[in-house]
Design a protein around this motif. Structure first.
Motif, PDB file in Angstrom:
ATOM      1  N   LEU A   1     -49.688  89.779  13.154  1.00 34.47           N
ATOM      2  CA  LEU A   1     -47.837  88.571  13.923  1.00 34.47           C
ATOM      3  C   LEU A   1     -48.184  88.900  14.640  1.00 34.47           C
ATOM      4  CD1 LEU A   1     -45.120  90.556  11.958  1.00 34.47           C
ATOM      5  CD2 LEU A   1     -45.979  88.527  11.064  1.00 34.47           C
ATOM      6  N   ARG A   2     -49.080  88.586  16.051  1.00 33.07           N
ATOM      7  CA  ARG A   2     -48.889  88.637  17.318  1.00 33.07           C
ATOM      8  C   ARG A   2     -50.339  87.509  17.095  1.00 33.07           C
ATOM      9  NH1 ARG A   2     -52.960  87.604  21.310  1.00 33.07           N
ATOM     10  NH2 ARG A   2     -52.127  87.680  23.496  1.00 33.07           N
TER      11      ARG A   2
ATOM     12  N   LEU B   1     -49.016  83.409  18.272  1.00 35.41           N
ATOM     13  CA  LEU B   1     -49.992  82.458  19.176  1.00 35.41           C
ATOM     14  C   LEU B   1     -50.366  81.599  18.879  1.00 35.41           C
ATOM     15  CD1 LEU B   1     -51.476  82.376  22.379  1.00 35.41           C
ATOM     16  CD2 LEU B   1     -53.326  83.915  20.670  1.00 35.41           C
ATOM     17  N   GLN B   2     -51.016  81.192  16.682  1.00 35.31           N
ATOM     18  CA  GLN B   2     -51.584  79.630  16.603  1.00 35.31           C
ATOM     19  C   GLN B   2     -49.485  79.207  16.352  1.00 35.31           C
ATOM     20  OE1 GLN B   2     -51.726  80.363  12.270  1.00 35.31           O
ATOM     21  NE2 GLN B   2     -53.052  78.738  12.231  1.00 35.31           N
ATOM     22  N   ALA B   3     -48.694  79.518  16.501  1.00 35.44           N
ATOM     23  CA  ALA B   3     -47.766  78.673  16.287  1.00 35.44           C
ATOM     24  C   ALA B   3     -47.190  77.770  17.542  1.00 35.44           C
ATOM     25  CB  ALA B   3     -46.662  78.988  15.577  1.00 35.44           C
TER      26      ALA B   3
ATOM     27  N   ALA C   1     -43.070  86.579  16.552  1.00 35.85           N
ATOM     28  CA  ALA C   1     -43.518  87.337  18.127  1.00 35.85           C
ATOM     29  C   ALA C   1     -42.885  88.764  18.773  1.00 35.85           C
ATOM     30  CB  ALA C   1     -43.404  86.965  19.694  1.00 35.85           C
ATOM     31  N   ASP C   2     -41.940  88.162  18.020  1.00 34.64           N
ATOM     32  CA  ASP C   2     -40.235  89.568  17.663  1.00 34.64           C
ATOM     33  C   ASP C   2     -40.419  90.612  16.920  1.00 34.64           C
ATOM     34  OD1 ASP C   2     -39.077  88.722  20.434  1.00 34.64           O
ATOM     35  OD2 ASP C   2     -37.842  87.010  19.356  1.00 34.64           O
ATOM     36  N   SER C   3     -41.179  90.035  15.633  1.00 36.14           N
ATOM     37  CA  SER C   3     -41.285  90.894  14.946  1.00 36.14           C
ATOM     38  C   SER C   3     -42.427  91.607  14.983  1.00 36.14           C
ATOM     39  CB  SER C   3     -41.326  89.433  13.443  1.00 36.14           C
ATOM     40  OG  SER C   3     -40.468  89.036  12.574  1.00 36.14           O
TER      41      SER C   3
ATOM     42  N   GLY D   1     -46.415  89.950  26.144  1.00 33.54           N
ATOM     43  CA  GLY D   1     -46.903  88.799  26.673  1.00 33.54           C
ATOM     44  C   GLY D   1     -46.822  87.642  25.777  1.00 33.54           C
ATOM     45  N   GLN D   2     -47.195  87.873  24.877  1.00 37.26           N
ATOM     46  CA  GLN D   2     -46.618  86.368  23.495  1.00 37.26           C
ATOM     47  C   GLN D   2     -45.004  86.210  23.140  1.00 37.26           C
ATOM     48  OE1 GLN D   2     -48.759  84.741  22.183  1.00 37.26           O
ATOM     49  NE2 GLN D   2     -47.335  83.194  21.016  1.00 37.26           N
TER      50      GLN D   2
END
Length: 442
Positions: free
Chosen positions: A247-248, A252-254, A267-269, A287-288
């Motif tokens: 998910l992280r 990063l991709q998004a 990132a929160d998920s 960090g993300q």
């Protein structure tokens, strides 16, 4: 025999009403969205009339139609909602093997690379697998144990090293081949529940790495597909860590594609999926979150997450694993992104300089990206001489790596130098860049 009659597509009509779209508006949206996937579509309102009457486009276009509606409505759109027969495999093992087999085929690789990134993807939640471990393989002659799981883990480490040193263009085809020829059969083999769960978790790690590799090659739709398969495998394995790391990666991709709210959501998920994370993984996730918060201009949250990242990293031990590792270079890279999103270009440049200075020498692909990004921001700040020096270091590594992201930076180098060719340093660098381009093309 009489002509076969088609059934009108009531589902598509209902979806168009929800989107407040007429035939011409849907056709335009599909053309525009399809162009992102490299599809030259010439559809018009007549085409949509045919769809409403019951005809169906080819499968790849049906997926484009779904994404066009998802962007319009701001929510995921399931295949059945369009009535166009666009269905994806739900079994994670079958889906992974099909994806890997397509990625192994050189004739299809360019098509996969142009695949559409979905900004409104329905992410499979953790715990949604009907049964954690598939027991249907019981009684088969092939049986797995600790040795096969260790092989997948070792290959993942080796392939991560190749990815870092030689580039994604070399590493990803090997990942796809290993996933199809070894991991796929082992996932369907007999074994104890523990061995099968361990194999699912190991496969999820490697699939995540394949997604990371595809994103580095700017094959955004393909990377997203690998990430979704990794989430499904991690869910079946009950592996919280790989699920949240994936998910992280999606966050990063998004963020790299400019989808700030989506980046923060992922990132929160990811952070929520890892309630008992160790300090290095906590830093990796916080960090993300900081980057995502900065993208939506939440300054307070961004700097609070950065503080948490730094504190967690200070508590981490010396081990920095190949999949999902996080270190001081990664922290400074996140800091650079946060500062840039919040308008501090000089601060971002300083953080990138620190990140590049402390990055391990073996991480050539990461260094190529970090140097390229630094040089571009130095040019943006008007520091031409400093940018030229950074570009020179970039070329040292770029000449020996195969990376689409590196190619993108190289293109920025060539175009960015043109207005400054009267500068002797820049003119010399331009000549060197021409030589590198010639060698790359040979």
């Amino acid at each position: 025999m009489g002509r076969r009659t088609r059934t009108p597509n009531a589902a598509l009509a209902a979806l168009m009403r929800e989107a407040d779209w007429g035939n011409d508006q849907l056709a335009r949206a599909v053309r525009r969205t399809g162009a992102e996937a490299g599809l030259r579509l010439t559809y018009d309102k007549t085409t949509v009339s045919h769809w409403l009457a019951g005809s169906r486009p080819r499968a790849e276009v049906a997926g484009v139609v779904r994404e066009a509606f998802a962007r319009r409505l701001g929510r995921p759109v399931a295949a059945e909602e369009t009535g166009l027969g666009d269905h994806e495999a739900t079994d994670p093992v079958s889906g992974l093997v099909a994806l890997g087999r397509a990625d192994m085929d050189p004739s299809r690789r360019s098509v996969l690379a142009a695949g559409l990134y979905s900004a409104a993807l329905a992410v499979p939640g953790f715990g949604e697998a009907a049964e954690r471990i598939d027991r249907a393989a019981a009684g088969r002659t092939v049986r797995i144990g600790d040795g096969e799981v260790a092989t997948v883990r070792t290959m993942t480490d080796r392939l991560a090293g190749i990815l870092d040193e030689l580039g994604a263009a070399h590493a990803r085809p090997m990942m796809a081949s290993f996933l199809v020829n070894s991991v796929g059969p082992w996932l369907q083999a007999a074994g104890s529940d523990r061995s099968k769960g361990d194999m699912l978790a190991a496969a999820a790690d490697l699939t995540y790495l394949a997604g990371w590799s595809a994103v580095y090659e700017l094959a955004q739709g393909l990377g997203q597909s690998y990430y979704v398969q990794a989430l499904r495998l991690a869910d079946q394995a009950g592996d919280h860590v790989t699920y949240c790391r994936t998910l992280r990666g999606m966050s990063l991709q998004a963020s790299s594609l400019g989808h700030g709210p989506r980046a923060l959501e992922y990132a929160d998920s990811a952070a929520q999926a890892a309630p008992a994370a160790g300090p290095r993984l906590t830093a990796f996730l916080r960090g993300q979150q900081a980057h995502g918060a900065a993208m939506v201009k939440d300054r307070r949250q961004a700097f609070a997450r950065l503080a948490e990242t730094e504190a967690a990293l200070a508590k981490a031990d010396g081990r920095n694993d190949a999949v999902g590792g996080y270190d001081l270079a990664a922290y400074q890279f996140h800091l650079a992104h946060v500062l840039y999103e919040l308008g501090d270009l000089p601060g971002s440049i300083a953080a990138l300089q620190t990140s590049n200075r402390v990055r391990p020498r073996a991480e050539r692909q990461g260094r190529v990206h970090g140097l390229g990004l630094l040089a571009r921001r130095q040019m943006e700040h008007g520091h031409v001489e400093a940018a030229a020096a950074t570009w020179s270091s970039f070329l040292d590594d770029y000449a020996g790596i195969s990376s689409v992201r590196g190619d993108e930076h190289f293109g920025a180098l060539r175009s960015g130098l043109r207005p400054h060719l009267g500068n002797r340093t820049v003119a010399h660098l331009d000549q060197r860049a021409r030589e590198v381009a010639r060698l790359k093309a040979a």
